[in-house]
Design a protein around this motif. Sequence first.
Motif, PDB file in Angstrom:
ATOM      1  N   ARG A  56       0.491  -1.677  -0.257  1.00  0.00           N
ATOM      2  CA  ARG A  56       0.328  -0.280  -0.066  1.00  0.00           C
ATOM      3  C   ARG A  56       0.575   1.241  -0.034  1.00  0.00           C
ATOM      4  NH1 ARG A  56      -5.599   0.249  -0.214  1.00  0.00           N
ATOM      5  NH2 ARG A  56      -5.469   1.964   0.620  1.00  0.00           N
ATOM      6  N   LEU A  57       2.520   1.240   0.739  1.00  0.00           N
ATOM      7  CA  LEU A  57       2.725   2.362   0.923  1.00  0.00           C
ATOM      8  C   LEU A  57       3.328   2.807  -0.523  1.00  0.00           C
ATOM      9  CD1 LEU A  57       4.974   2.059   4.294  1.00  0.00           C
ATOM     10  CD2 LEU A  57       3.258   3.691   3.685  1.00  0.00           C
ATOM     11  N   GLN A  59       2.492   1.687  -3.288  1.00  0.00           N
ATOM     12  CA  GLN A  59       1.121   1.944  -4.350  1.00  0.00           C
ATOM     13  C   GLN A  59       1.748   3.520  -4.626  1.00  0.00           C
ATOM     14  OE1 GLN A  59      -2.362  -0.653  -3.821  1.00  0.00           O
ATOM     15  NE2 GLN A  59      -1.448  -1.614  -4.831  1.00  0.00           N
ATOM     16  N   ARG A  60       1.331   4.218  -2.788  1.00  0.00           N
ATOM     17  CA  ARG A  60       1.563   5.259  -2.625  1.00  0.00           C
ATOM     18  C   ARG A  60       2.181   6.192  -3.348  1.00  0.00           C
ATOM     19  NH1 ARG A  60      -1.694   4.644   2.783  1.00  0.00           N
ATOM     20  NH2 ARG A  60      -3.742   3.659   2.038  1.00  0.00           N
ATOM     21  N   ASP A  62       5.599   5.792  -1.651  1.00  0.00           N
ATOM     22  CA  ASP A  62       7.154   5.745  -1.434  1.00  0.00           C
ATOM     23  C   ASP A  62       8.144   4.955  -1.776  1.00  0.00           C
ATOM     24  OD1 ASP A  62       9.193   4.728   0.986  1.00  0.00           O
ATOM     25  OD2 ASP A  62       7.182   5.417   2.542  1.00  0.00           O
TER      26      ASP A  62
END
Length: 144
Positions: A56-57, A59-60, A62
């Motif tokens: 998730r990180l 995909q954002r 990071d």
Amino acid sequence: MARSSPEQARHMVQYLCGMFVLLASALMTALVLWPVDDEVAGPPVCDGVALYPVERLAQRGDVGAMAHMGVRLSEDGCNAQARARGFEYLEQAAEAGHAEARQVLDVTEAEERAASVSSCAALLAMMMPGVDDAHLVPGACSRP
């Protein structure tokens, strides 16, 4: 026989509790410091619940998470889809300036080139058995 006093019974209980704590801490230390054998460790975790927050990180955006996911998903035991996703993460992290991701991509590309050249050289050696330097034929093993 002498009867044990309550004071002696309390000391015995304290001694047994102390021994239990010492043994438990020794066991936990041994388990933590026990060397992990690669064969015992099992297959790599390519997709799993444990990687979900890191993905998730990634995909954002990071960069560190992208590099970590790329390394984990591009391991040898992962399926083709996971490896492709891992290489995408590695490329994105390398473009963002992550040095470890660039290094992993460089090593992977070098291994792929070496594997293709060595199989080409083996094929040439098989086709021309009398020639020792079949792999040195100019342009024979270059990629199109």
